[in-house]
Design an enzyme around this catalytic site. Sequence first.
Site, PDB file in Angstrom:
ATOM      1  N   GLU A 253       0.868  -1.345  -0.019  1.00  0.00           N
ATOM      2  CA  GLU A 253      -0.192  -0.022   0.023  1.00  0.00           C
ATOM      3  C   GLU A 253       0.897   1.072   0.022  1.00  0.00           C
ATOM      4  OE1 GLU A 253      -3.257   0.069  -0.031  1.00  0.00           O
ATOM      5  OE2 GLU A 253      -3.493  -2.299   0.517  1.00  0.00           O
ATOM      6  N   CYS A 287      -2.332   8.685   3.080  1.00  0.00           N
ATOM      7  CA  CYS A 287      -2.253   8.352   1.705  1.00  0.00           C
ATOM      8  C   CYS A 287      -3.566   9.045   1.025  1.00  0.00           C
ATOM      9  CB  CYS A 287      -1.913   6.721   1.779  1.00  0.00           C
ATOM     10  SG  CYS A 287      -3.241   6.077   2.261  1.00  0.00           S
TER      11      CYS A 287
HETATM   12  P1  NAD Z   1       8.696   4.500   4.476  1.00  0.00           P
HETATM   13  O1  NAD Z   1       8.463   3.760   3.229  1.00  0.00           O
HETATM   14  O2  NAD Z   1       9.788   5.511   4.649  1.00  0.00           O
HETATM   15  O3  NAD Z   1       8.793   3.463   5.421  1.00  0.00           O
HETATM   16  C1  NAD Z   1       7.598   2.455   5.910  1.00  0.00           C
HETATM   17  C2  NAD Z   1       8.287   1.443   6.638  1.00  0.00           C
HETATM   18  O4  NAD Z   1       9.061   0.777   5.767  1.00  0.00           O
HETATM   19  C3  NAD Z   1       8.918   1.836   7.861  1.00  0.00           C
HETATM   20  O5  NAD Z   1       8.591   0.766   9.010  1.00  0.00           O
HETATM   21  C4  NAD Z   1      10.407   1.665   7.807  1.00  0.00           C
HETATM   22  O6  NAD Z   1      11.149   1.422   8.725  1.00  0.00           O
HETATM   23  C5  NAD Z   1      10.533   0.537   6.955  1.00  0.00           C
HETATM   24  N1  NAD Z   1      11.509   0.419   5.563  1.00  0.00           N
HETATM   25  C6  NAD Z   1      12.200   1.447   5.279  1.00  0.00           C
HETATM   26  N2  NAD Z   1      13.256   0.900   4.590  1.00  0.00           N
HETATM   27  C7  NAD Z   1      12.924  -0.447   4.559  1.00  0.00           C
HETATM   28  C8  NAD Z   1      13.586  -1.220   3.556  1.00  0.00           C
HETATM   29  N3  NAD Z   1      14.796  -1.244   2.779  1.00  0.00           N
HETATM   30  N4  NAD Z   1      13.155  -2.516   3.714  1.00  0.00           N
HETATM   31  C9  NAD Z   1      12.069  -2.980   4.495  1.00  0.00           C
HETATM   32  N5  NAD Z   1      11.447  -2.038   5.298  1.00  0.00           N
HETATM   33  C10 NAD Z   1      11.882  -0.637   5.328  1.00  0.00           C
HETATM   34  O7  NAD Z   1       7.330   5.182   4.533  1.00  0.00           O
HETATM   35  P2  NAD Z   1       6.905   6.281   5.846  1.00  0.00           P
HETATM   36  O8  NAD Z   1       7.777   7.588   5.681  1.00  0.00           O
HETATM   37  O9  NAD Z   1       6.873   5.420   7.289  1.00  0.00           O
HETATM   38  O10 NAD Z   1       5.654   6.579   5.464  1.00  0.00           O
HETATM   39  C11 NAD Z   1       4.928   7.536   4.529  1.00  0.00           C
HETATM   40  C12 NAD Z   1       4.742   6.846   3.288  1.00  0.00           C
HETATM   41  O11 NAD Z   1       3.689   5.821   3.430  1.00  0.00           O
HETATM   42  C13 NAD Z   1       3.895   7.966   2.325  1.00  0.00           C
HETATM   43  O12 NAD Z   1       4.434   7.293   1.052  1.00  0.00           O
HETATM   44  C14 NAD Z   1       2.637   7.351   2.302  1.00  0.00           C
HETATM   45  O13 NAD Z   1       1.737   7.594   1.070  1.00  0.00           O
HETATM   46  C15 NAD Z   1       2.595   6.110   2.333  1.00  0.00           C
HETATM   47  N6  NAD Z   1       1.209   5.302   3.046  1.00  0.00           N
HETATM   48  C16 NAD Z   1       0.566   4.593   2.370  1.00  0.00           C
HETATM   49  C17 NAD Z   1      -0.521   4.295   2.657  1.00  0.00           C
HETATM   50  C18 NAD Z   1      -1.561   3.393   1.907  1.00  0.00           C
HETATM   51  O14 NAD Z   1      -2.403   2.807   2.802  1.00  0.00           O
HETATM   52  N7  NAD Z   1      -1.324   3.447   0.715  1.00  0.00           N
HETATM   53  C19 NAD Z   1      -1.082   4.696   4.319  1.00  0.00           C
HETATM   54  C20 NAD Z   1      -0.301   5.693   4.718  1.00  0.00           C
HETATM   55  C21 NAD Z   1       1.071   5.942   4.125  1.00  0.00           C
END
Ligand code: NAD
Length: 477
Positions: A253, A287
């Site tokens: 997502e 999001c």
């Molecule tokens: P992010 O992608 O930076 O991090 C998300 C998670 O991934 C964190 O727990 C982080 O520690 C982990 N992570 C980071 N690098 C990784 C890797 N290489 N391998 C595995 N895990 C890793 O996102 P964020 O800054 O926490 O959240 C914001 C983003 O989330 C925005 O792009 C937003 O649109 C999206 N979002 C989407 C939805 C949806 O339902 N589509 C909902 C909420 C947020």
Amino acid sequence: MAAISVRYTQNFIGGEWRVPESGRTRPNINPADVSDHVGDFAESGGPDVDNAVGAAAEAFPAWKALGPVKRAEFLRTAERLIEERAEDFARAINREQGKLLPEARGEVKRALAIIDFTAGEARRLNGVTTPAEEPRTLSYTFRTPLGVVGLITPWNFPLAIPMWKVAPALLSGCTAVFKPSPFTPLSAALLTEVFADAGVPAGVLNLVQGDIAAGEALVANPQVAGISFTGSLPVGLKIHEGGAPRLMRSQLELGGKNAVLVLADADLDKAVRAAVFGAFGQAGQRCSATSRVVVDIRVKEVFLAKLVEAVSALRPGLDVCPVVNEQRLDACLSAITRAQETGAKVACGGYRAALPQGYYVQPTVLRDVPWDSEIAQEEIFGPVLSVVDCDGFDDAMRISNSVRYGMSGTIFTSDMAKAFEALDRFEAGMLHVNRPGVGAYAHLPHMGSKLSQFGPPECSPQVWDFYTEWRSACISW
Ligand code: NAD
């Protein structure tokens, strides 16, 4: 602020709170008041993840054998405990994520709706009976849990998003390793504790705090059958690619660049209220947040005057929360600067708000934004709304669909034929007519289109297509 219990700063593996093998921690800071240090939380790595996956794998056979109706009883107990601890959850979310207390309370309600819906699905996790090709034969399908799943979550809904992964994972019979965002570890610990207190057996739900190293180790562990991830597109792609060589299942997502279309016949007051709520609620960190308004040139100036009046009245700290960290603050401010270099004009806001104790961006409206400029195409994830002009319905649809994301789509019009036409043409997953473009129900699929989503949707009965595999069976007698 009150000090938190030490166990909340640790991992929860095999039914025990444990310090990370490395002994390393990371500070968690309140984004509304950077002098408030919430705690130092485990910074985990591969060994912690491998221990957690091992515990989940050991717990899997017995948890699977219980069946969904018995497993739902644990969810019902957890639901009651969350109701009892609702204010603790709301205050933890408010403190570490920064959203306003009423917004945090709303998130707790949403998490409760999700666990309530999920527990109720236990008696509906059925397959179908089918005609057999031979006589005296029964053929049917049933679902079986996928196995050990990794749940990787972002910081913007630190309770609701974990809940819409943990609850279906557990109900379906999977065991899980939950790796929350390093910016919201306390909410994750409180949630994990609720399931432990509800009697969920050791190893069924494990919590590993940390960031990239922990997330990567989860993807790399061959015992993990699937990863449900919510977060940014680049990280989602890495997870997908990381699991591809072993055909790991992934549910991604991702980001959004959501538009509200305002046609010439729209109720402008209603459209303004929806745009303000969608763009500035939770400081735009959703999001499905409204980050573009595509407005017909025939009503543009009237709409903008109303919009700017409403946004200028928003008070950071009271009506609008901070962004989650310094990095987001800088990203928002530099995006506003670059937007002006491409021709956009600041209609209001555009600067850091005068609340230096927190990461507050003054609610910002940009006007005359070129539809193909960076700010109109890329996710900002902050309280910054771009207003893009369009000339009629077809042009509005073209601009709406011009982005690579497809999370939500919204139209304001009094012409129902155009509304239905838009529902047909939106390249986005969650659609709205004459109402804000944010908000979702626990029983509706949470999903996007294009680069916003990969794999089965979350929430809704569609979620079982991630957490379970189908079997077909033929029995002759
Ligand atoms: P992010 O992608 O930076 O991090 C998300 C998670 O991934 C964190 O727990 C982080 O520690 C982990 N992570 C980071 N690098 C990784 C890797 N290489 N391998 C595995 N895990 C890793 O996102 P964020 O800054 O926490 O959240 C914001 C983003 O989330 C925005 O792009 C937003 O649109 C999206 N979002 C989407 C939805 C949806 O339902 N589509 C909902 C909420 C947020």
